[in-house]
Design an enzyme around this catalytic site. Sequence first.
Site, mmCIF file in Angstrom:
data_model
loop_
_atom_site.group_PDB
_atom_site.id
_atom_site.type_symbol
_atom_site.label_atom_id
_atom_site.label_comp_id
_atom_site.label_asym_id
_atom_site.label_seq_id
_atom_site.Cartn_x
_atom_site.Cartn_y
_atom_site.Cartn_z
ATOM 1 N N ASP A 165 0.522 -10.330 -4.738
ATOM 2 C CA ASP A 165 1.173 -10.938 -4.405
ATOM 3 C C ASP A 165 1.210 -11.933 -3.334
ATOM 4 O O ASP A 165 0.147 -11.870 -2.617
ATOM 5 C CB ASP A 165 2.475 -10.156 -3.563
ATOM 6 C CG ASP A 165 2.804 -8.481 -4.550
ATOM 7 O OD1 ASP A 165 3.184 -8.628 -5.026
ATOM 8 O OD2 ASP A 165 2.343 -7.993 -4.253
ATOM 9 N N GLU A 183 -3.832 -5.772 -8.205
ATOM 10 C CA GLU A 183 -2.017 -6.186 -8.192
ATOM 11 C C GLU A 183 -2.395 -6.497 -6.917
ATOM 12 O O GLU A 183 -2.521 -6.322 -6.160
ATOM 13 C CB GLU A 183 -1.528 -5.608 -9.060
ATOM 14 C CG GLU A 183 -0.492 -6.461 -8.959
ATOM 15 C CD GLU A 183 0.912 -6.259 -8.045
ATOM 16 O OE1 GLU A 183 1.896 -6.360 -8.047
ATOM 17 O OE2 GLU A 183 0.317 -5.453 -7.056
ATOM 18 N N HIS A 210 2.925 -9.099 0.021
ATOM 19 C CA HIS A 210 4.061 -8.958 -0.941
ATOM 20 C C HIS A 210 5.214 -9.960 -0.876
ATOM 21 O O HIS A 210 6.308 -10.149 -1.053
ATOM 22 C CB HIS A 210 4.016 -7.395 -0.884
ATOM 23 C CG HIS A 210 4.995 -6.663 -1.942
ATOM 24 N ND1 HIS A 210 6.684 -6.903 -1.034
ATOM 25 C CD2 HIS A 210 5.082 -6.473 -2.938
ATOM 26 C CE1 HIS A 210 7.819 -6.510 -2.022
ATOM 27 N NE2 HIS A 210 6.270 -6.228 -3.532
ATOM 28 N N HIS A 234 -2.428 -1.184 -7.114
ATOM 29 C CA HIS A 234 -1.443 -2.159 -6.680
ATOM 30 C C HIS A 234 -1.005 -2.535 -5.466
ATOM 31 O O HIS A 234 -1.179 -1.362 -4.184
ATOM 32 C CB HIS A 234 -0.362 -1.399 -7.118
ATOM 33 C CG HIS A 234 1.170 -1.649 -7.010
ATOM 34 N ND1 HIS A 234 2.177 -0.849 -6.063
ATOM 35 C CD2 HIS A 234 1.627 -3.147 -7.765
ATOM 36 C CE1 HIS A 234 3.390 -1.719 -6.105
ATOM 37 N NE2 HIS A 234 2.944 -3.124 -7.111
ATOM 38 N N ARG A 235 -1.101 -3.614 -5.305
ATOM 39 C CA ARG A 235 -1.774 -4.202 -3.972
ATOM 40 C C ARG A 235 -3.165 -3.705 -2.850
ATOM 41 O O ARG A 235 -3.230 -3.200 -1.348
ATOM 42 C CB ARG A 235 -0.707 -3.668 -3.039
ATOM 43 C CG ARG A 235 0.647 -4.269 -3.285
ATOM 44 C CD ARG A 235 1.727 -4.070 -2.465
ATOM 45 N NE ARG A 235 3.115 -4.004 -3.308
ATOM 46 C CZ ARG A 235 4.268 -3.222 -2.800
ATOM 47 N NH1 ARG A 235 4.601 -3.210 -1.661
ATOM 48 N NH2 ARG A 235 5.515 -3.652 -3.527
ATOM 49 N N ASP A 255 -0.416 3.292 -7.923
ATOM 50 C CA ASP A 255 -0.633 3.602 -6.571
ATOM 51 C C ASP A 255 -2.000 4.424 -5.733
ATOM 52 O O ASP A 255 -2.494 4.395 -5.093
ATOM 53 C CB ASP A 255 0.462 3.406 -5.097
ATOM 54 C CG ASP A 255 1.384 2.654 -5.362
ATOM 55 O OD1 ASP A 255 1.347 0.959 -5.199
ATOM 56 O OD2 ASP A 255 2.812 2.938 -5.577
ATOM 57 N N GLU A 295 0.881 -11.480 -9.234
ATOM 58 C CA GLU A 295 2.737 -11.934 -8.459
ATOM 59 C C GLU A 295 3.241 -12.679 -8.226
ATOM 60 O O GLU A 295 2.469 -13.029 -6.786
ATOM 61 C CB GLU A 295 2.972 -10.597 -8.335
ATOM 62 C CG GLU A 295 4.696 -9.896 -8.420
ATOM 63 C CD GLU A 295 5.257 -9.734 -8.401
ATOM 64 O OE1 GLU A 295 6.444 -8.827 -8.006
ATOM 65 O OE2 GLU A 295 4.875 -8.100 -8.118
ATOM 66 N N LYS A 298 6.600 -14.526 -6.974
ATOM 67 C CA LYS A 298 7.782 -14.424 -6.241
ATOM 68 C C LYS A 298 8.531 -15.879 -5.853
ATOM 69 O O LYS A 298 7.222 -17.464 -5.158
ATOM 70 C CB LYS A 298 8.385 -13.798 -5.070
ATOM 71 C CG LYS A 298 7.894 -12.598 -5.817
ATOM 72 C CD LYS A 298 7.783 -11.430 -4.196
ATOM 73 C CE LYS A 298 7.734 -10.477 -4.783
ATOM 74 N NZ LYS A 298 6.312 -9.404 -4.739
#
Length: 249
Positions: free
Chosen positions: A36, A34, A49, A7-8, A236, A108, A110
């Site tokens: 953003d 993952e 993010h 994650h990130r 994480d 991801e 947004k």
Amino acid sequence: MPLVISHRGANRLAPENTLAAFRKSLEFGVDGFENDVHLTSDGHLVVCHDDTVDRTSNGSGFICEKTLEELRALDFGGWFSPDFKGEKIPTLEEFFALCSPLKVINVEIKRAPDGSTAAAPAVVRLAKEMGVFDKLIVSSFDMDMLQACLAEDASARVCFLYAPNSGDVCGEIAGDPAGFAARHGLYAYHPFAMFVSEEYIEACHAAGLAVNPWTVNQDRGMALLREWGADGVITDEPELAMKIIYGES
């Protein structure tokens, strides 16, 4: 076995969503990343993010109002540690270039502060151009972003993110996960981990849907998801996850 999705990047060891964090994840042998993404004012996809740079750089303001050159002038590592001072915001091209060892790439998306959904089809196009479309899954809390991906390419694998603050949609999915997914052309659900049970995973799998819960950072949760047959674990703690998923009974 669930895929371990960082994650990130390894965001507890290096500044989140930077090339340093993703390279660190590769050292642990993770299955996927993952990240953003957002569009700059001059049409570049960058990895961050937040929709502003305030929290993760020495600058301020919305990404969609800055050019890539303006963003590249900022320090995206010094806030985390002096060891990472001067770390730059990655472009999505740079990010994709790191992904050849991976099994899955979870981007991801947004909606932009101005309401634009332009980032969604741009991600799909770039993944095709760089030869990573077969590894790409696109996730979002915003169904319009996922529909914009499908409008660009109906074969895009889109995944719906949801959390306790997602409102009525949580009940809709719990009541009929297969029907909700069919109505929206979903490939997978990315639920907040506390929503997940063995029965939920079984129901999704019966409907041909993958389940990739987030954000799973404790060994017990990782072990349960492995036991229940989750398709991925977004975490994480990639080093711990690799040990639990692949290295322990």
